[in-house]
Design a protein around this motif. Structure first.
Motif, PDB file in Angstrom:
ATOM      1  N   ASN A  49       0.813  -1.218   0.000  1.00  0.00           N
ATOM      2  CA  ASN A  49       0.000   0.000   0.000  1.00  0.00           C
ATOM      3  C   ASN A  49       0.852   1.277   0.000  1.00  0.00           C
ATOM      4  OD1 ASN A  49      -2.508   1.171  -0.213  1.00  0.00           O
ATOM      5  ND2 ASN A  49      -2.751   1.406   1.998  1.00  0.00           N
ATOM      6  N   THR A  50       2.013   1.200  -0.657  1.00  0.00           N
ATOM      7  CA  THR A  50       2.881   2.360  -0.827  1.00  0.00           C
ATOM      8  C   THR A  50       3.701   2.171  -2.100  1.00  0.00           C
ATOM      9  OG1 THR A  50       4.619   3.713   0.157  1.00  0.00           O
ATOM     10  CG2 THR A  50       4.676   1.354   0.653  1.00  0.00           C
ATOM     11  N   TRP A  51       4.208   3.254  -2.650  1.00  0.00           N
ATOM     12  CA  TRP A  51       4.955   3.198  -3.896  1.00  0.00           C
ATOM     13  C   TRP A  51       6.419   2.798  -3.689  1.00  0.00           C
ATOM     14  CZ3 TRP A  51       9.168   6.332  -3.969  1.00  0.00           C
ATOM     15  CH2 TRP A  51       9.193   7.390  -3.058  1.00  0.00           C
ATOM     16  N   VAL A  52       6.907   2.782  -2.478  1.00  0.00           N
ATOM     17  CA  VAL A  52       8.322   2.524  -2.212  1.00  0.00           C
ATOM     18  C   VAL A  52       8.774   1.141  -2.713  1.00  0.00           C
ATOM     19  CG1 VAL A  52      10.094   2.343  -0.418  1.00  0.00           C
ATOM     20  CG2 VAL A  52       8.362   4.160  -0.304  1.00  0.00           C
ATOM     21  N   PRO A  53       8.061   0.046  -2.442  1.00  0.00           N
ATOM     22  CA  PRO A  53       8.492  -1.259  -2.976  1.00  0.00           C
ATOM     23  C   PRO A  53       8.515  -1.295  -4.509  1.00  0.00           C
ATOM     24  CG  PRO A  53       6.887  -1.578  -1.245  1.00  0.00           C
ATOM     25  CD  PRO A  53       6.919  -0.110  -1.542  1.00  0.00           C
ATOM     26  N   VAL A  54       7.592  -0.561  -5.128  1.00  0.00           N
ATOM     27  CA  VAL A  54       7.575  -0.497  -6.593  1.00  0.00           C
ATOM     28  C   VAL A  54       8.839   0.212  -7.087  1.00  0.00           C
ATOM     29  CG1 VAL A  54       6.325   0.342  -8.624  1.00  0.00           C
ATOM     30  CG2 VAL A  54       5.053  -0.525  -6.653  1.00  0.00           C
ATOM     31  N   ALA A  55       9.219   1.289  -6.420  1.00  0.00           N
ATOM     32  CA  ALA A  55      10.428   2.021  -6.796  1.00  0.00           C
ATOM     33  C   ALA A  55      11.666   1.141  -6.613  1.00  0.00           C
ATOM     34  CB  ALA A  55      10.542   3.295  -5.972  1.00  0.00           C
ATOM     35  N   ILE A  56      11.700   0.388  -5.530  1.00  0.00           N
ATOM     36  CA  ILE A  56      12.834  -0.518  -5.286  1.00  0.00           C
ATOM     37  C   ILE A  56      12.885  -1.597  -6.369  1.00  0.00           C
ATOM     38  CG2 ILE A  56      13.752  -2.265  -3.694  1.00  0.00           C
ATOM     39  CD1 ILE A  56      12.638  -0.478  -1.403  1.00  0.00           C
ATOM     40  N   TYR A  57      11.730  -2.126  -6.719  1.00  0.00           N
ATOM     41  CA  TYR A  57      11.643  -3.129  -7.790  1.00  0.00           C
ATOM     42  C   TYR A  57      12.176  -2.554  -9.103  1.00  0.00           C
ATOM     43  CZ  TYR A  57       9.399  -5.787 -11.536  1.00  0.00           C
ATOM     44  OH  TYR A  57       9.158  -6.492 -12.676  1.00  0.00           O
ATOM     45  N   ILE A  58      11.806  -1.338  -9.434  1.00  0.00           N
ATOM     46  CA  ILE A  58      12.271  -0.699 -10.663  1.00  0.00           C
ATOM     47  C   ILE A  58      13.780  -0.456 -10.603  1.00  0.00           C
ATOM     48  CG2 ILE A  58      12.134   1.410 -12.060  1.00  0.00           C
ATOM     49  CD1 ILE A  58       9.117   1.455 -11.374  1.00  0.00           C
ATOM     50  N   LEU A  59      14.287  -0.031  -9.459  1.00  0.00           N
ATOM     51  CA  LEU A  59      15.732   0.176  -9.305  1.00  0.00           C
ATOM     52  C   LEU A  59      16.508  -1.125  -9.500  1.00  0.00           C
ATOM     53  CD1 LEU A  59      15.904   2.679  -6.316  1.00  0.00           C
ATOM     54  CD2 LEU A  59      16.592   3.091  -8.681  1.00  0.00           C
ATOM     55  N   ILE A  60      15.991  -2.217  -8.947  1.00  0.00           N
ATOM     56  CA  ILE A  60      16.644  -3.516  -9.111  1.00  0.00           C
ATOM     57  C   ILE A  60      16.640  -3.924 -10.584  1.00  0.00           C
ATOM     58  CG2 ILE A  60      16.441  -5.989  -8.594  1.00  0.00           C
ATOM     59  CD1 ILE A  60      15.448  -5.124  -5.780  1.00  0.00           C
ATOM     60  N   ALA A  61      15.506  -3.724 -11.257  1.00  0.00           N
ATOM     61  CA  ALA A  61      15.422  -4.054 -12.682  1.00  0.00           C
ATOM     62  C   ALA A  61      16.404  -3.209 -13.494  1.00  0.00           C
ATOM     63  CB  ALA A  61      13.999  -3.850 -13.194  1.00  0.00           C
ATOM     64  N   CYS A  62      16.526  -1.935 -13.146  1.00  0.00           N
ATOM     65  CA  CYS A  62      17.481  -1.052 -13.834  1.00  0.00           C
ATOM     66  C   CYS A  62      18.919  -1.495 -13.580  1.00  0.00           C
ATOM     67  CB  CYS A  62      17.293   0.388 -13.383  1.00  0.00           C
ATOM     68  SG  CYS A  62      15.794   1.147 -14.018  1.00  0.00           S
ATOM     69  N   ALA A  63      19.210  -1.920 -12.372  1.00  0.00           N
ATOM     70  CA  ALA A  63      20.564  -2.386 -12.044  1.00  0.00           C
ATOM     71  C   ALA A  63      20.911  -3.641 -12.847  1.00  0.00           C
ATOM     72  CB  ALA A  63      20.684  -2.654 -10.552  1.00  0.00           C
ATOM     73  N   ILE A  64      19.980  -4.572 -12.933  1.00  0.00           N
ATOM     74  CA  ILE A  64      20.202  -5.800 -13.703  1.00  0.00           C
ATOM     75  C   ILE A  64      20.421  -5.463 -15.171  1.00  0.00           C
ATOM     76  CG2 ILE A  64      19.097  -7.920 -14.536  1.00  0.00           C
ATOM     77  CD1 ILE A  64      17.747  -8.073 -11.734  1.00  0.00           C
ATOM     78  N   THR A  65      19.614  -4.565 -15.709  1.00  0.00           N
ATOM     79  CA  THR A  65      19.759  -4.150 -17.101  1.00  0.00           C
ATOM     80  C   THR A  65      21.095  -3.466 -17.334  1.00  0.00           C
ATOM     81  OG1 THR A  65      17.362  -3.903 -17.307  1.00  0.00           O
ATOM     82  CG2 THR A  65      18.719  -2.779 -18.954  1.00  0.00           C
ATOM     83  N   SER A  66      21.501  -2.608 -16.404  1.00  0.00           N
ATOM     84  CA  SER A  66      22.785  -1.905 -16.536  1.00  0.00           C
ATOM     85  C   SER A  66      23.952  -2.881 -16.553  1.00  0.00           C
ATOM     86  CB  SER A  66      22.963  -0.903 -15.399  1.00  0.00           C
ATOM     87  OG  SER A  66      21.973   0.087 -15.460  1.00  0.00           O
ATOM     88  N   VAL A  67      23.929  -3.869 -15.676  1.00  0.00           N
ATOM     89  CA  VAL A  67      24.993  -4.872 -15.642  1.00  0.00           C
ATOM     90  C   VAL A  67      25.023  -5.643 -16.961  1.00  0.00           C
ATOM     91  CG1 VAL A  67      25.732  -7.041 -14.559  1.00  0.00           C
ATOM     92  CG2 VAL A  67      25.049  -5.094 -13.144  1.00  0.00           C
ATOM     93  N   ALA A  68      23.856  -5.993 -17.472  1.00  0.00           N
ATOM     94  CA  ALA A  68      23.786  -6.721 -18.744  1.00  0.00           C
ATOM     95  C   ALA A  68      24.362  -5.885 -19.886  1.00  0.00           C
ATOM     96  CB  ALA A  68      22.350  -7.121 -19.046  1.00  0.00           C
ATOM     97  N   VAL A  69      24.015  -4.615 -19.943  1.00  0.00           N
ATOM     98  CA  VAL A  69      24.501  -3.743 -21.017  1.00  0.00           C
ATOM     99  C   VAL A  69      26.008  -3.531 -20.903  1.00  0.00           C
ATOM    100  CG1 VAL A  69      24.410  -1.378 -21.917  1.00  0.00           C
ATOM    101  CG2 VAL A  69      22.299  -2.602 -21.417  1.00  0.00           C
ATOM    102  N   ILE A  70      26.496  -3.339 -19.705  1.00  0.00           N
ATOM    103  CA  ILE A  70      27.926  -3.101 -19.507  1.00  0.00           C
ATOM    104  C   ILE A  70      28.756  -4.323 -19.887  1.00  0.00           C
ATOM    105  CG2 ILE A  70      29.685  -2.738 -17.713  1.00  0.00           C
ATOM    106  CD1 ILE A  70      27.621  -0.847 -16.365  1.00  0.00           C
TER     107      ILE A  70
END
Length: 100
Positions: A49-70
């Motif tokens: 019932n808050t946006w914080v876990p969604v933001a954390i989920y998006i950050l984790i997805a971005c981190a995984i994508t960044s590692v893959a691209v690098i």
């Protein structure tokens, strides 16, 4: 390459791979994979019932994508014919030709 072109063994006259069918499968896989992100985000929002876990989920997805691209290998200047030949050998095909 048009949708009706087929990839087959050289000189065999038989199509071993339908480009149109593979495109349909690939498109379906992308739709299913992409549909998971909003479902997960909605579940997190409903559970906490808050946006914080969604933001954390998006950050984790971005981190995984960044590692893959690098860690991806640079392909500029690479011969795609050599890549196709190596891939064909790995999959037990003698040669693969695109029929125009």
């Amino acid at each position: 390459m048009s949708v009706n072109q087929r990839v087959g063994a050289a000189g065999s006259g038989k199509a071993t791979h339908n480009a149109a069918g593979e495109t349909e499968k690939s498109g379906l896989k992308k739709i299913v994979a992409a549909s998971m992100a909003p479902i997960i985000a909605a579940a997190l929002l409903q559970e906490y019932n808050t946006w914080v876990p969604v933001a954390i989920y998006i950050l984790i997805a971005c981190a995984i994508t960044s590692v893959a691209v690098i860690t991806l290998k640079e392909t500029r200047g690479a011969s795609l014919r050599k890549v196709d030949a190596v891939d064909a050998r790995m999959h037990g095909l003698e040669s693969v030709n695109l029929v125009n």
